[in-house]
Structure formats: C-alpha cells, structure tokens
Design a protein around this motif. Structure first.
Motif, PDB file in Angstrom:
ATOM      1  N   GLY A   7       0.813  -1.217   0.000  1.00 63.00           N
ATOM      2  CA  GLY A   7       0.000   0.000   0.000  1.00 63.00           C
ATOM      3  C   GLY A   7       0.837   1.253   0.000  1.00 63.00           C
ATOM      4  O   GLY A   7       0.558   2.202  -0.736  1.00 63.00           O
ATOM      5  N   SER A   8       1.883   1.272   0.820  1.00 62.33           N
ATOM      6  CA  SER A   8       2.703   2.477   0.869  1.00 62.33           C
ATOM      7  C   SER A   8       3.469   2.684  -0.430  1.00 62.33           C
ATOM      8  O   SER A   8       3.645   3.821  -0.872  1.00 62.33           O
ATOM      9  CB  SER A   8       3.655   2.430   2.060  1.00 62.33           C
ATOM     10  N   PHE A  11       0.844   4.070  -2.910  1.00 61.53           N
ATOM     11  CA  PHE A  11       0.537   5.473  -2.651  1.00 61.53           C
ATOM     12  C   PHE A  11       1.731   6.371  -2.943  1.00 61.53           C
ATOM     13  O   PHE A  11       1.570   7.489  -3.426  1.00 61.53           O
ATOM     14  CB  PHE A  11       0.048   5.678  -1.221  1.00 61.53           C
ATOM     15  N   GLU A  12       2.939   5.883  -2.672  1.00 66.91           N
ATOM     16  CA  GLU A  12       4.122   6.686  -2.984  1.00 66.91           C
ATOM     17  C   GLU A  12       4.267   6.851  -4.497  1.00 66.91           C
ATOM     18  O   GLU A  12       4.617   7.929  -4.979  1.00 66.91           O
ATOM     19  CB  GLU A  12       5.381   6.052  -2.407  1.00 66.91           C
ATOM     20  N   VAL A  14       1.791   6.779  -6.747  1.00 64.74           N
ATOM     21  CA  VAL A  14       0.738   7.699  -7.206  1.00 64.74           C
ATOM     22  C   VAL A  14       1.106   9.143  -6.848  1.00 64.74           C
ATOM     23  O   VAL A  14       0.935  10.057  -7.654  1.00 64.74           O
ATOM     24  CB  VAL A  14      -0.630   7.309  -6.603  1.00 64.74           C
ATOM     25  N   GLY A  15       1.619   9.356  -5.642  1.00 65.11           N
ATOM     26  CA  GLY A  15       2.021  10.700  -5.224  1.00 65.11           C
ATOM     27  C   GLY A  15       3.170  11.245  -6.053  1.00 65.11           C
ATOM     28  O   GLY A  15       3.154  12.404  -6.484  1.00 65.11           O
ATOM     29  N   ASN A  59       5.286  12.019  -0.619  1.00 66.64           N
ATOM     30  CA  ASN A  59       4.730  11.320  -1.776  1.00 66.64           C
ATOM     31  C   ASN A  59       3.595  10.389  -1.349  1.00 66.64           C
ATOM     32  O   ASN A  59       2.573  10.298  -2.034  1.00 66.64           O
ATOM     33  CB  ASN A  59       5.807  10.510  -2.499  1.00 66.64           C
ATOM     34  N   ILE A  60       3.767   9.694  -0.232  1.00 61.58           N
ATOM     35  CA  ILE A  60       2.729   8.789   0.263  1.00 61.58           C
ATOM     36  C   ILE A  60       1.472   9.571   0.634  1.00 61.58           C
ATOM     37  O   ILE A  60       0.356   9.187   0.268  1.00 61.58           O
ATOM     38  CB  ILE A  60       3.249   7.970   1.464  1.00 61.58           C
ATOM     39  N   GLY A  63      -0.216  10.818  -2.522  1.00 62.02           N
ATOM     40  CA  GLY A  63      -0.858   9.696  -3.198  1.00 62.02           C
ATOM     41  C   GLY A  63      -2.144   9.283  -2.520  1.00 62.02           C
ATOM     42  O   GLY A  63      -3.147   8.990  -3.179  1.00 62.02           O
ATOM     43  N   LEU A  64      -2.148   9.286  -1.206  1.00 58.84           N
ATOM     44  CA  LEU A  64      -3.361   8.957  -0.449  1.00 58.84           C
ATOM     45  C   LEU A  64      -4.453   9.978  -0.707  1.00 58.84           C
ATOM     46  O   LEU A  64      -5.614   9.618  -0.931  1.00 58.84           O
ATOM     47  CB  LEU A  64      -3.034   8.880   1.043  1.00 58.84           C
ATOM     48  N   VAL A  67      -5.821   9.452  -4.340  1.00 55.66           N
ATOM     49  CA  VAL A  67      -6.652   8.254  -4.481  1.00 55.66           C
ATOM     50  C   VAL A  67      -7.992   8.441  -3.786  1.00 55.66           C
ATOM     51  O   VAL A  67      -9.045   8.122  -4.347  1.00 55.66           O
ATOM     52  CB  VAL A  67      -5.909   7.008  -3.943  1.00 55.66           C
TER      53      VAL A  67
END
Length: 78
Positions: A7-8, A11-12, A14-15, A59-60, A63-64, A67
C-alpha cells in the motif's frame, strides 16, 4: 504486514507520479528543463537521509489524498 508495504509503495508511486506530472507541465509552460521521474521518486541527489524520508512520506500522503479524492469523485458522479 506485506499489505501495508504494498500500500505504501502504491501510494508513494501515485504521489510521485502526480507531483511529476504537475512539475512537468509547469516546467514545460515556463520553458525550463523537465526533471526526471526518477528524481521525483528518489529525491534530489546529495540529500540527507532525513530529507529523503520526508520526501517519500510527502509522496505517500499526496498519493493517499489523490486516491481518496478520485474515489470520492467517482462516488459523487454515480
């Protein structure tokens, strides 16, 4: 535990991708050189460990936010 790691990383990614797209568009409009995605993912060269950790954490978080924002947008449109 493996779920939180996956997950991290998701999300990283995506961020970092969101940040890179925004910076690439802004730099293209201003006529500057576009930085590489790798630099956005890893952080700047010569950074200290604390700066690299905070860069990854930002970044995480970004990304969160992206999303969750997209998820809320899709729910509102349906």
């Amino acid at each position: 535990m493996i779920d939180s790691i996956i997950g991290s990383v998701f999300f990283e990614f995506v961020g970092a991708l969101t940040k890179w797209v925004v910076y690439a568009v802004l730099h293209k409009v201003r006529g500057r050189e576009i930085i590489s995605f790798k630099e956005m993912w890893d952080g700047r060269k010569g950074s200290q460990n604390s700066e690299i950790i905070m860069h990854g954490f930002s970044n995480i978080i970004l990304g969160l936010i992206v999303v969750v924002g997209l998820f809320v947008l899709v729910l509102k449109l349906t």
